[in-house]
Design a protein around this motif. Structure first.
Motif, PDB file in Angstrom:
ATOM      1  N   VAL A   1       0.846  -1.268  -0.041  1.00 22.68           N
ATOM      2  CA  VAL A   1      -0.122  -0.042  -0.148  1.00 22.68           C
ATOM      3  C   VAL A   1       0.928   1.260   0.070  1.00 22.68           C
ATOM      4  N   GLU A   2       1.952   1.150   0.664  1.00 28.65           N
ATOM      5  CA  GLU A   2       3.062   2.272   0.279  1.00 28.65           C
ATOM      6  C   GLU A   2       3.379   2.511  -0.862  1.00 28.65           C
ATOM      7  N   THR A   3       3.432   1.394  -1.648  1.00 24.88           N
ATOM      8  CA  THR A   3       3.865   1.733  -3.098  1.00 24.88           C
ATOM      9  C   THR A   3       2.709   2.305  -4.065  1.00 24.88           C
ATOM     10  N   VAL A   4       1.544   2.037  -3.720  1.00 23.27           N
ATOM     11  CA  VAL A   4       0.379   2.342  -4.136  1.00 23.27           C
ATOM     12  C   VAL A   4       0.562   3.811  -3.876  1.00 23.27           C
ATOM     13  N   ALA A   5       0.690   4.294  -2.657  1.00 22.68           N
ATOM     14  CA  ALA A   5       0.632   5.825  -2.444  1.00 22.68           C
ATOM     15  C   ALA A   5       1.552   6.612  -3.065  1.00 22.68           C
ATOM     16  N   GLU A   6       2.793   5.710  -3.249  1.00 27.37           N
ATOM     17  CA  GLU A   6       4.098   6.545  -3.779  1.00 27.37           C
ATOM     18  C   GLU A   6       3.779   6.798  -5.317  1.00 27.37           C
ATOM     19  N   ARG A   7       3.057   5.882  -6.131  1.00 24.02           N
ATOM     20  CA  ARG A   7       2.658   5.726  -7.375  1.00 24.02           C
ATOM     21  C   ARG A   7       1.596   6.599  -7.365  1.00 24.02           C
ATOM     22  N   SER A   8       0.847   7.328  -6.737  1.00 24.60           N
ATOM     23  CA  SER A   8      -0.330   7.805  -6.911  1.00 24.60           C
ATOM     24  C   SER A   8      -0.148   9.388  -7.601  1.00 24.60           C
ATOM     25  N   ALA A   9      -0.943   9.821  -8.436  1.00 26.26           N
ATOM     26  CA  ALA A   9      -0.643  11.091  -8.966  1.00 26.26           C
ATOM     27  C   ALA A   9      -1.067  12.253  -7.960  1.00 26.26           C
TER      28      ALA A   9
ATOM     29  N   GLU B   1      -7.634  -0.068  -5.987  1.00 28.30           N
ATOM     30  CA  GLU B   1      -8.615   0.466  -6.921  1.00 28.30           C
ATOM     31  C   GLU B   1      -9.350   1.823  -6.497  1.00 28.30           C
ATOM     32  N   ALA B   2      -9.502   2.001  -5.294  1.00 27.44           N
ATOM     33  CA  ALA B   2     -10.304   3.117  -4.588  1.00 27.44           C
ATOM     34  C   ALA B   2      -9.182   4.498  -4.878  1.00 27.44           C
ATOM     35  N   VAL B   3      -7.899   4.321  -4.830  1.00 30.46           N
ATOM     36  CA  VAL B   3      -7.046   5.214  -5.212  1.00 30.46           C
ATOM     37  C   VAL B   3      -6.888   5.622  -6.656  1.00 30.46           C
ATOM     38  N   THR B   4      -7.211   4.676  -7.532  1.00 30.55           N
ATOM     39  CA  THR B   4      -6.812   4.697  -8.785  1.00 30.55           C
ATOM     40  C   THR B   4      -8.310   5.352  -9.325  1.00 30.55           C
ATOM     41  N   ASN B   5      -9.471   5.124  -8.644  1.00 29.64           N
ATOM     42  CA  ASN B   5     -10.738   5.782  -9.059  1.00 29.64           C
ATOM     43  C   ASN B   5     -10.782   7.238  -8.587  1.00 29.64           C
ATOM     44  N   ALA B   6     -10.206   7.507  -7.613  1.00 34.71           N
ATOM     45  CA  ALA B   6     -10.105   8.944  -7.038  1.00 34.71           C
ATOM     46  C   ALA B   6      -9.348   9.792  -7.831  1.00 34.71           C
ATOM     47  N   VAL B   7      -8.098   9.095  -8.429  1.00 35.40           N
ATOM     48  CA  VAL B   7      -7.178  10.072  -9.255  1.00 35.40           C
ATOM     49  C   VAL B   7      -7.899  10.232 -10.510  1.00 35.40           C
ATOM     50  N   LYS B   8      -8.634   9.166 -11.019  1.00 37.17           N
ATOM     51  CA  LYS B   8      -9.204   9.223 -12.389  1.00 37.17           C
ATOM     52  C   LYS B   8     -10.538  10.331 -12.341  1.00 37.17           C
ATOM     53  N   HIS B   9     -11.230  10.206 -11.505  1.00 33.98           N
ATOM     54  CA  HIS B   9     -12.658  10.574 -11.624  1.00 33.98           C
ATOM     55  C   HIS B   9     -13.116  11.849 -10.609  1.00 33.98           C
ATOM     56  N   SER B  10     -12.557  11.902  -9.477  1.00 36.39           N
ATOM     57  CA  SER B  10     -12.900  12.716  -8.202  1.00 36.39           C
ATOM     58  C   SER B  10     -12.623  14.088  -8.075  1.00 36.39           C
ATOM     59  N   GLY B  11     -11.481  14.362  -9.001  1.00 38.20           N
ATOM     60  CA  GLY B  11     -10.908  15.746  -8.744  1.00 38.20           C
ATOM     61  C   GLY B  11     -10.515  16.069  -7.375  1.00 38.20           C
ATOM     62  N   ALA B  12     -10.065  15.086  -6.538  1.00 40.52           N
ATOM     63  CA  ALA B  12      -9.457  15.295  -5.338  1.00 40.52           C
ATOM     64  C   ALA B  12      -8.243  15.983  -5.401  1.00 40.52           C
ATOM     65  N   GLY B  13      -7.816  16.666  -4.499  1.00 42.94           N
ATOM     66  CA  GLY B  13      -6.545  17.072  -4.005  1.00 42.94           C
ATOM     67  C   GLY B  13      -5.757  16.471  -2.938  1.00 42.94           C
ATOM     68  N   ARG B  14      -6.529  15.421  -2.245  1.00 44.86           N
ATOM     69  CA  ARG B  14      -5.653  14.678  -1.288  1.00 44.86           C
ATOM     70  C   ARG B  14      -6.511  13.483  -1.110  1.00 44.86           C
ATOM     71  N   ILE B  15      -5.965  12.381  -0.743  1.00 46.86           N
ATOM     72  CA  ILE B  15      -6.549  10.983  -0.384  1.00 46.86           C
ATOM     73  C   ILE B  15      -6.041  10.468   1.108  1.00 46.86           C
ATOM     74  N   THR B  16      -6.977   9.959   1.699  1.00 49.28           N
ATOM     75  CA  THR B  16      -6.432   9.438   3.118  1.00 49.28           C
ATOM     76  C   THR B  16      -6.765   7.894   3.026  1.00 49.28           C
TER      77      THR B  16
ATOM     78  N   ILE C   1     -10.732   4.418   2.856  1.00 50.18           N
ATOM     79  CA  ILE C   1     -10.190   5.337   2.054  1.00 50.18           C
ATOM     80  C   ILE C   1     -11.117   6.436   1.676  1.00 50.18           C
ATOM     81  N   GLU C   2     -10.453   7.673   2.015  1.00 49.59           N
ATOM     82  CA  GLU C   2     -11.393   8.856   1.952  1.00 49.59           C
ATOM     83  C   GLU C   2     -10.657   9.940   0.937  1.00 49.59           C
ATOM     84  N   ASP C   3     -11.487  10.638   0.277  1.00 55.35           N
ATOM     85  CA  ASP C   3     -10.817  11.672  -0.609  1.00 55.35           C
ATOM     86  C   ASP C   3     -11.692  12.862  -0.761  1.00 55.35           C
ATOM     87  N   ASP C   4     -11.293  14.147  -0.854  1.00 55.54           N
ATOM     88  CA  ASP C   4     -11.918  15.391  -0.732  1.00 55.54           C
ATOM     89  C   ASP C   4     -12.454  15.774  -2.166  1.00 55.54           C
ATOM     90  N   GLY C   5     -12.648  15.012  -2.979  1.00 54.09           N
ATOM     91  CA  GLY C   5     -13.218  15.303  -4.301  1.00 54.09           C
ATOM     92  C   GLY C   5     -14.612  15.737  -4.391  1.00 54.09           C
TER      93      GLY C   5
END
Length: 379
Positions: A267-275, A302-317, A331-335
């Motif tokens: 999961v740390e790798t997922v966080a590092e690879r996230s845009a 999958e949740a992080v990928t969806n947030a990056v693609k569709h949410s318009g969020a600036g931060r993911i927790t 998983i929570e995003d501010d999108g």
């Protein structure tokens, strides 16, 4: 901590409603006993008395079933007999009174525990030792009462399941239905995954390899050494891009780091690879078993990928924490919210979680935030 506080507040609300219903239960139980005693030897009169008593008992029991389902998270069967409902109510009113006493003690403990604040603000303290002892005693009473709230809720659940079911046969039938649905979901998820892999290979890696073959062919046919060198350089770049895309496909299928270094590293790798910046809170002291770790990883990925693609969020927790015999993934995003839980990505996650008998919930109101929660039971 916040989750425990919310659960405690929900249980306290359920106990308050149970105490209110106890006011109607005790007269019904007493009236039922006296009425049945009077008409015990009169079959026709017994039927006349039983009908309204059965209706009243069922109405109260159904109110309790709804209360337990909403506030205590306890499911019961709706096929119980009248006499079982009356037996349940004849004991349940005692728990209602006990719940009221526990909540009353909690209020008294909170009042004594916080009294020092008002005393310091409104008057002079002449006996600080007495004030400190009363505050400590009040907080201790509050702590015991809160523990008692969970205990009474547990007794409520056991009593309801003993008298109202579900029976062993109903439990087995429900379990068989769940397993059949889960198996069908797993098969469908596997087929969806295969189609996604085929699409990624066809649209990405395969196209790169075709372009690589064309560049090499042109380089072999070229009579110009400089042109051939340029084509070979392009072919080398294309091979590198093809290798990168192939690694991406392999990573999405199953990351080797999950087996080599564990869930935390994955999961740390997922966080590092996230845009998008990801704040990770990993609180597991031990590594979960392979099945749970795999599902937890894919939920996060999958949740992080969806947030990056569709949410318009600036931060993911992302939070991975232990629960009661379970691993909790949050998983929570501010999108902008509005995520469709029936979409292919989230629906596939729900099926993955169901395959290990877990719970999956998506909360995404318009305007956000989007919250995805998975509860994965572990041995």
């Amino acid at each position: 901590m916040l989750g425990i506080a919310r659960r405690g507040l929900r249980l306290a609300t359920g106990l308050v409603l149970g105490a209110v219903l106890a006011v109607a239960e005790l007269p019904l139980v007493v009236l039922s006993g006296l009425s049945l005693l009077c008409v015990f030897a009169w079959p026709r009169g017994r039927r006349v008395v039983l009908n309204p008593l059965a209706a009243a008992a069922r109405a109260l029991t159904e109110a309790h079933r709804r209360r337990l389902r909403v506030y205590v998270a306890a499911d019961t069967s709706d096929t119980y007999a009248y006499h079982r409902a009356l037996q349940y109510l004849s004991l349940r009113w005692g728990l209602g009174v006990l719940g009221a006493l526990v909540l009353g003690a909690a209020l008294i403990g909170a009042a004594y525990g916080m009294s020092w604040v008002f005393i310091l603000l409104l008057s002079d303290v002449r006996h600080p030792g007495t004030l400190a002892l009363s505050s400590i005693g009040g907080l201790f009473l509050l702590f015991l009462s809160l523990q008692g709230t969970f205990g009474v809720a547990g007794l409520e659940t056991r009593l309801a399941r003993y008298y109202l079911g579900p029976s062993h046969h109903e439990t087995l039938e429900r379990r068989i239905e769940e397993l059949a649905a889960t198996r069908a979901g797993v098969i469908s998820a596997v087929n969806d995954e295969r189609r996604r892999i085929e699409r990624d290979l066809h649209d990405g890696v395969q196209q790169r390899l075709v372009a690589l073959g064309m560049l090499l062919g042109r380089a072999l046919r070229s009579q110009d050494a400089r042109r051939a060198e340029q084509l070979l350089r392009q072919a080398h770049e294309e091979s590198g891009q093809a290798l990168t895309e192939l690694r991406e496909v392999a990573w999405r299928v199953y990351p080797t780091v999950l087996d080599e270094a564990g869930l935390r590293a994955a999961v740390e790798t997922v966080a590092e690879r996230s845009a998008i910046p990801v704040r990770l809170d990993y609180a597991l002291a031990t590594e979960p078993d392979t099945a749970v770790a795999t599902v937890a990883y894919f939920v996060v990925s999958e949740a992080v990928t969806n947030a990056v693609k569709h949410s318009g969020a600036g931060r993911i927790t992302v939070r991975v924490a232990p629960g009661e015999d379970a691993v909790l993934v949050h998983i929570e995003d501010d999108g902008s919210g509005g995520a469709d839980s029936s979409g292919s990505g989230l629906f596939g996650l729900a099926r993955r979680v169901a395959a290990v008998d877990g719970r999956f919930r998506v909360d995404s109101p318009a305007g956000g935030p989007t919250t995805i929660t998975a509860e994965l039971p572990c041995a």
